[in-house]
Scaffold this motif. Structure first.
Motif, mmCIF file in Angstrom:
data_model
loop_
_atom_site.group_PDB
_atom_site.id
_atom_site.type_symbol
_atom_site.label_atom_id
_atom_site.label_comp_id
_atom_site.label_asym_id
_atom_site.label_seq_id
_atom_site.Cartn_x
_atom_site.Cartn_y
_atom_site.Cartn_z
ATOM 1 N N PRO A 1 0.786 -1.294 -0.150
ATOM 2 C CA PRO A 1 0.050 0.183 -0.070
ATOM 3 C C PRO A 1 0.800 1.150 -0.055
ATOM 4 O O PRO A 1 2.017 1.296 0.313
ATOM 5 N N ASP A 2 0.193 2.350 -0.818
ATOM 6 C CA ASP A 2 0.867 3.523 -0.391
ATOM 7 C C ASP A 2 0.808 4.136 1.017
ATOM 8 O O ASP A 2 -0.549 4.444 1.493
ATOM 9 N N VAL A 3 1.777 4.253 1.703
ATOM 10 C CA VAL A 3 1.903 4.901 2.806
ATOM 11 C C VAL A 3 2.534 6.330 2.942
ATOM 12 O O VAL A 3 2.855 6.856 4.199
ATOM 13 N N THR A 4 2.544 6.923 2.153
ATOM 14 C CA THR A 4 3.340 8.231 2.067
ATOM 15 C C THR A 4 2.485 9.179 2.956
ATOM 16 O O THR A 4 3.036 10.228 3.349
ATOM 17 N N ALA A 5 0.948 8.997 2.809
ATOM 18 C CA ALA A 5 0.207 10.034 3.576
ATOM 19 C C ALA A 5 0.709 9.797 5.304
ATOM 20 O O ALA A 5 0.475 10.730 6.128
ATOM 21 N N LEU A 6 1.107 8.599 5.647
ATOM 22 C CA LEU A 6 1.638 8.437 7.059
ATOM 23 C C LEU A 6 3.064 8.856 7.225
ATOM 24 O O LEU A 6 3.171 9.427 8.336
ATOM 25 N N THR A 7 3.703 8.550 6.224
ATOM 26 C CA THR A 7 5.211 8.801 6.484
ATOM 27 C C THR A 7 5.795 9.917 5.760
ATOM 28 O O THR A 7 6.822 10.511 6.139
ATOM 29 N N GLY A 8 5.061 10.520 4.940
ATOM 30 C CA GLY A 8 5.942 11.527 3.940
ATOM 31 C C GLY A 8 6.857 10.762 2.847
ATOM 32 O O GLY A 8 6.803 9.493 2.722
ATOM 33 N N GLY B 1 1.594 1.257 16.560
ATOM 34 C CA GLY B 1 0.129 0.751 16.801
ATOM 35 C C GLY B 1 -0.580 1.038 15.502
ATOM 36 O O GLY B 1 -1.819 0.774 15.589
ATOM 37 N N HIS B 2 -0.031 1.893 14.623
ATOM 38 C CA HIS B 2 -1.111 2.353 13.535
ATOM 39 C C HIS B 2 -0.920 1.821 12.205
ATOM 40 O O HIS B 2 -1.355 2.476 11.160
ATOM 41 N N THR B 3 -0.379 1.004 12.059
ATOM 42 C CA THR B 3 -0.249 0.174 10.936
ATOM 43 C C THR B 3 -0.483 -1.480 11.170
ATOM 44 O O THR B 3 -0.013 -2.180 12.208
ATOM 45 N N ASP B 4 -0.978 -2.385 9.939
ATOM 46 C CA ASP B 4 -1.069 -3.853 10.031
ATOM 47 C C ASP B 4 0.294 -4.159 9.320
ATOM 48 O O ASP B 4 1.121 -3.348 8.971
ATOM 49 N N LEU B 5 0.444 -5.495 9.244
ATOM 50 C CA LEU B 5 1.654 -6.179 9.029
ATOM 51 C C LEU B 5 2.062 -5.682 7.475
ATOM 52 O O LEU B 5 3.395 -5.184 7.129
ATOM 53 N N ARG B 6 1.228 -5.724 6.417
ATOM 54 C CA ARG B 6 1.289 -5.171 5.061
ATOM 55 C C ARG B 6 1.668 -3.620 5.093
ATOM 56 O O ARG B 6 2.603 -3.302 4.274
ATOM 57 N N GLU B 7 1.038 -2.710 5.971
ATOM 58 C CA GLU B 7 1.166 -1.478 5.910
ATOM 59 C C GLU B 7 2.914 -1.237 6.513
ATOM 60 O O GLU B 7 3.497 -0.338 6.157
ATOM 61 N N LEU B 8 3.200 -1.947 7.484
ATOM 62 C CA LEU B 8 4.311 -1.850 8.178
ATOM 63 C C LEU B 8 5.527 -2.463 7.195
ATOM 64 O O LEU B 8 6.473 -1.503 6.936
ATOM 65 N N ALA B 9 5.117 -3.587 6.393
ATOM 66 C CA ALA B 9 6.191 -3.510 5.311
ATOM 67 C C ALA B 9 6.423 -2.357 4.262
ATOM 68 O O ALA B 9 7.637 -2.181 4.132
#
Length: 351
Positions: free
Chosen positions: A168-175, A237-245
């Motif tokens: 998934p695209d997590v740039t909204a979380l991480t930059g 605590g804000h990511t599931d495993l695929r989001e953590l990946a």
């Protein structure tokens, strides 16, 4: 070659990820691959390329908080195995674990052919009793069993850790990518660096211009609260495993102890600063297939003890590591990765 193969790997998230190359070898030579994991490793099994279905059962001879070994529980395992009708099974274990209890249960479930690495005499429980010489990394050890059973990686597979995409695209979380992930928690306290040391390291990284992202499970929030400082982004605590990946994939470097997310970082090809307590051998369990900076006294008194809680006062194997060493290790790995990217761009390759 077998049409339906069951691969068994109990234990934690990292143990399952390290089985990935062996699973891909099996999948390249079978019609269907089922993976039997423990509840602590199931989410990782669901990320492995080559797995068609995931079964879950808690092995009372492996789990650190074992359930009772009851007829009802063993019956559940039998029913789950019979439902997938495997004609072969490979039981993957760590060097200190016996595959024979699982082999016995699989025999009772009707599996006709079973292979495993076993130093103990297996009697009629194993059709393939594989031996491993030396001290290879765990992914190579598991892959050697698959190869002994006739399963080989397909051409072009580099044998490193991997997970299925897309992430998934997590740039909204991480930059934007390029930050440093600090993942402080491990499943055993003996493998964790002190919270005070982590706090010093995070502050030093921020002061030297690095964007720091803290990660962890919901139960790690108090630990991350003690470590965070202004300028560090706390995603604990804000990511599931695929989001953590995906978060780890966007990192320039991950700083972590010997824990599942360190292996998840390796699976997405991110370099790791490994704060590695020698309670188990780094030769077997350090992040595999990526650049690694190994920190910690590997000859400390706790070496090879497999202790879950540090048996030495003050936890010296890790707590003698300072924030400056972590900062230096991060600098070395980021410089190597930047040089590698420049080289690939020059030659027309891909990072």
């Amino acid at each position: 070659m077998s049409r339906r193969v069951l691969v068994v790997r109990s234990d934690n998230l990292g143990d399952v990820l390290l089985a990935g190359p062996a699973v891909r070898a099996v999948a390249a030579n079978a019609d269907e691959v089922s993976f039997l994991a423990g509840p602590r490793g199931r989410a990782a099994a669901e990320l492995l390329p080559g797995v068609d279905r995931v079964l879950s059962w808690c092995a009372p001879w492996i789990d650190p908080e074992p359930p009772a070994a009851t007829p009802a529980s063993l019956g559940e395992l039998r029913d789950r195995v019979r439902a997938v009708r495997p004609d072969r099974a490979l039981v993957l274990t760590s060097f200190h674990q016996s595959p024979l209890p699982m082999a016995l249960a699989l025999r009772e479930a009707g599996v006709p052919w079973i292979g495993a690495i076993s130093e103990d005499y297996p009697g009629s429980l194993l059709d393939l009793r594989h031996r491993v010489d030396g001290d290879p990394p765990e992914p190579e050890r598991a892959l050697s069993l698959a190869e002994a059973a006739g399963f080989r990686l397909p051409p072009g597979d580099d044998g490193k850790l991997a997970i299925t995409g897309p992430l998934p695209d997590v740039t909204a979380l991480t930059g934007e990518p390029g930050y440093v992930v600090v993942h402080p928690a491990a499943s055993a306290p003996a493998r964790e660096w002190g919270a005070e040391r982590y706090a010093e390291a995070v502050e030093a990284l921020v002061e030297h211009g690095y964007r720091v992202v803290l990660t962890g499970a919901p139960g790690d929030r108090e630990l991350s609260r003690r470590i965070a400082c202004p300028g560090a982004l706390d995603l604990t605590g804000h990511t599931d495993l695929r989001e953590l990946a995906a978060v780890l994939a966007g990192a320039a470097v991950v700083v972590a102890p010997n824990t599942g997310p360190a292996h998840l970082a390796a699976a997405v090809r991110t370099p790791v600063v490994s704060l590695f307590a020698p309670v188990v051998p780094a030769a077997r369990w350090a992040p595999y297939g990526v650049p690694v900076e190994l920190l910690g006294d590997q000859d400390a008194a706790c070496r090879d003890s497999r202790a879950r809680r540090c048996p030495v006062a003050g936890h010296p194997c890790l707590n003698r590591v300072g924030a400056a060493e972590v900062l230096t290790a991060v600098r070395r790995l980021t410089a190597k990765r930047a040089g590698r990217v420049r080289q690939l761009e020059h030659t027309g390759g891909a990072a």
